[in-house]
Write a protein that holds these residues in place. Structure first.
Motif, PDB file in Angstrom:
ATOM      1  N   SER A 245       0.844  -1.194   0.000  1.00 13.08           N
ATOM      2  CA  SER A 245       0.000   0.000   0.000  1.00 13.08           C
ATOM      3  C   SER A 245       0.877   1.241   0.000  1.00 13.08           C
ATOM      4  CB  SER A 245      -0.927   0.022   1.219  1.00 13.08           C
ATOM      5  OG  SER A 245      -0.194   0.134   2.425  1.00 13.08           O
ATOM      6  N   ILE A 246       0.424   2.236  -0.751  1.00 16.09           N
ATOM      7  CA  ILE A 246       1.096   3.537  -0.796  1.00 16.09           C
ATOM      8  C   ILE A 246       0.056   4.567  -0.403  1.00 16.09           C
ATOM      9  CG2 ILE A 246       2.357   5.189  -2.206  1.00 16.09           C
ATOM     10  CD1 ILE A 246       3.015   2.760  -4.075  1.00 16.09           C
ATOM     11  N   ALA A 247       0.218   5.130   0.775  1.00 21.39           N
ATOM     12  CA  ALA A 247      -0.734   6.106   1.296  1.00 21.39           C
ATOM     13  C   ALA A 247      -0.141   7.508   1.187  1.00 21.39           C
ATOM     14  CB  ALA A 247      -1.072   5.784   2.747  1.00 21.39           C
TER      15      ALA A 247
ATOM     16  N   ARG B  70       9.028   3.973   3.935  1.00 16.07           N
ATOM     17  CA  ARG B  70       8.519   2.666   4.403  1.00 16.07           C
ATOM     18  C   ARG B  70       8.020   2.798   5.835  1.00 16.07           C
ATOM     19  NH1 ARG B  70       9.214  -2.849   3.156  1.00 16.07           N
ATOM     20  NH2 ARG B  70      10.633  -2.338   1.438  1.00 16.07           N
ATOM     21  N   LEU B  71       6.804   2.290   6.073  1.00 22.22           N
ATOM     22  CA  LEU B  71       6.224   2.374   7.406  1.00 22.22           C
ATOM     23  C   LEU B  71       6.434   1.052   8.146  1.00 22.22           C
ATOM     24  CD1 LEU B  71       2.856   4.126   6.510  1.00 22.22           C
ATOM     25  CD2 LEU B  71       4.963   5.179   7.337  1.00 22.22           C
TER      26      LEU B  71
ATOM     27  N   ALA C 189      -4.840   1.073   3.949  1.00 27.85           N
ATOM     28  CA  ALA C 189      -3.402   0.940   3.757  1.00 27.85           C
ATOM     29  C   ALA C 189      -2.773   0.006   4.790  1.00 27.85           C
ATOM     30  CB  ALA C 189      -2.739   2.312   3.827  1.00 27.85           C
ATOM     31  N   ALA C 190      -3.310   0.025   6.006  1.00 28.61           N
ATOM     32  CA  ALA C 190      -2.734  -0.774   7.095  1.00 28.61           C
ATOM     33  C   ALA C 190      -2.904  -2.271   6.885  1.00 28.61           C
ATOM     34  CB  ALA C 190      -3.366  -0.367   8.420  1.00 28.61           C
ATOM     35  N   LYS C 191      -3.786  -2.688   5.988  1.00 28.03           N
ATOM     36  CA  LYS C 191      -4.034  -4.107   5.756  1.00 28.03           C
ATOM     37  C   LYS C 191      -2.932  -4.765   4.930  1.00 28.03           C
ATOM     38  CE  LYS C 191      -9.101  -3.651   5.871  1.00 28.03           C
ATOM     39  NZ  LYS C 191      -9.309  -4.500   7.057  1.00 28.03           N
ATOM     40  N   ALA C 192      -2.106  -3.978   4.267  1.00 27.62           N
ATOM     41  CA  ALA C 192      -1.099  -4.520   3.356  1.00 27.62           C
ATOM     42  C   ALA C 192       0.088  -5.124   4.112  1.00 27.62           C
ATOM     43  CB  ALA C 192      -0.615  -3.425   2.406  1.00 27.62           C
ATOM     44  N   ASP C 193       0.746  -6.067   3.458  1.00 30.48           N
ATOM     45  CA  ASP C 193       1.949  -6.671   4.036  1.00 30.48           C
ATOM     46  C   ASP C 193       3.077  -5.648   4.150  1.00 30.48           C
ATOM     47  OD1 ASP C 193       0.766  -9.272   4.051  1.00 30.48           O
ATOM     48  OD2 ASP C 193       1.239  -9.478   1.915  1.00 30.48           O
ATOM     49  N   HIS C 194       3.177  -4.801   3.139  1.00 24.88           N
ATOM     50  CA  HIS C 194       4.234  -3.780   3.112  1.00 24.88           C
ATOM     51  C   HIS C 194       3.561  -2.430   2.917  1.00 24.88           C
ATOM     52  CE1 HIS C 194       7.260  -6.952   2.721  1.00 24.88           C
ATOM     53  NE2 HIS C 194       6.443  -7.507   1.837  1.00 24.88           N
ATOM     54  N   ARG C 195       3.857  -1.493   3.799  1.00 30.57           N
ATOM     55  CA  ARG C 195       3.158  -0.206   3.823  1.00 30.57           C
ATOM     56  C   ARG C 195       4.146   0.939   3.601  1.00 30.57           C
ATOM     57  NH1 ARG C 195       1.598  -3.822   7.251  1.00 30.57           N
ATOM     58  NH2 ARG C 195       3.171  -3.201   8.760  1.00 30.57           N
ATOM     59  N   PHE C 196       3.736   1.876   2.752  1.00 25.84           N
ATOM     60  CA  PHE C 196       4.565   3.026   2.420  1.00 25.84           C
ATOM     61  C   PHE C 196       3.713   4.291   2.479  1.00 25.84           C
ATOM     62  CE2 PHE C 196       6.314  -0.666   0.375  1.00 25.84           C
ATOM     63  CZ  PHE C 196       7.680  -0.548   0.554  1.00 25.84           C
TER      64      PHE C 196
END
Length: 219
Positions: free
Chosen positions: A38-40, A217-218, A201-208
């Motif tokens: 996810s890219i927020a 990167r979060l 966005a928080a549901k993704a394995d990799h969050r940005f």
């Protein structure tokens, strides 16, 4: 089998009559099939522009993007053929019912089992009873579920989503999000989405997060 998208020091901008508007600089990112990303970030931060580059719809002004499909370096054209897309506006054909909207991309490829597959995917998104309803007869959430099924029905390696829940209420958005992430995990697709919705966005394995021209990167 390796399916991946690699961005190496990618920068992008656009030119107006008087100025050069820099969207982001030196972005590096590695995307692998079977994972979600996810890219927020706020509106205007460059999220959608980054997605168009990742999806092979545009070429960056600087840096390198490499697409790998079936262990081989692939072209943008090959990537697009192996990708599915989900948009905020659904983009269903109004004159076709839900079943035909799903079957159409397969029929265009000459798939003789297009309608059987469309029926199966309508069942996966819980819309078997709405197969013969046209988009105008479906709720926003139902239309987006059809759009999600359409993105996955062609056996893509990558699925790209641009604000996929932006037109939905909170409860419907939650259900639609679960479908996307479940299909990505179950079918081992890479799901890449951009959104201003932090919960999504928080549901993704990799969050940005995209802000001030940088991709962070979060945790």
């Amino acid at each position: 089998m390796v399916h991946a998208i690699t961005l190496d020091s990618v920068s992008h901008h656009f030119q107006t009559a008087t100025d050069r508007i820099v969207l982001f600089e030196d972005v590096s990112l590695d995307i692998q099939a079977g994972r979600s990303y996810s890219i927020a970030g706020p509106s205007g931060a460059g999220k959608s522009s980054l997605l168009t580059l990742v999806a092979g719809l545009e070429t960056p002004k600087a840096g390198r993007i490499e697409f790998t499909i079936d262990n081989r370096i692939a072209s943008q054209t090959t990537l697009r053929k192996r990708s599915g897309f989900i948009f905020q506006q659904f983009h269903l054909l109004p004159e076709l019912d839900a079943l035909s909207n799903l079957a159409l991309p397969l029929r265009l490829k000459g798939d003789k089992n297009a309608y059987d597959k469309a029926h199966a995917w309508l069942a996966r998104v819980g819309l078997t009873a709405r197969a013969r309803h046209k988009p105008a007869q479906l709720s926003g959430g139902e239309q987006q579920r059809v759009a999600i099924a359409r993105a996955f029905i062609g056996d893509p390696v990558f699925v790209f989503a641009d604000e996929p829940t932006g037109n939905l209420d909170e409860k419907t958005a939650e259900h639609v999000a679960e479908l996307m992430f479940d299909f990505g995990r179950t079918d081992q697709r890479a799901l890449v989405l951009v959104t201003h919705n932090r919960a999504l966005a928080a549901k993704a394995d990799h969050r940005f997060r995209m802000a001030a021209g940088e991709l962070e990167r979060l945790p």
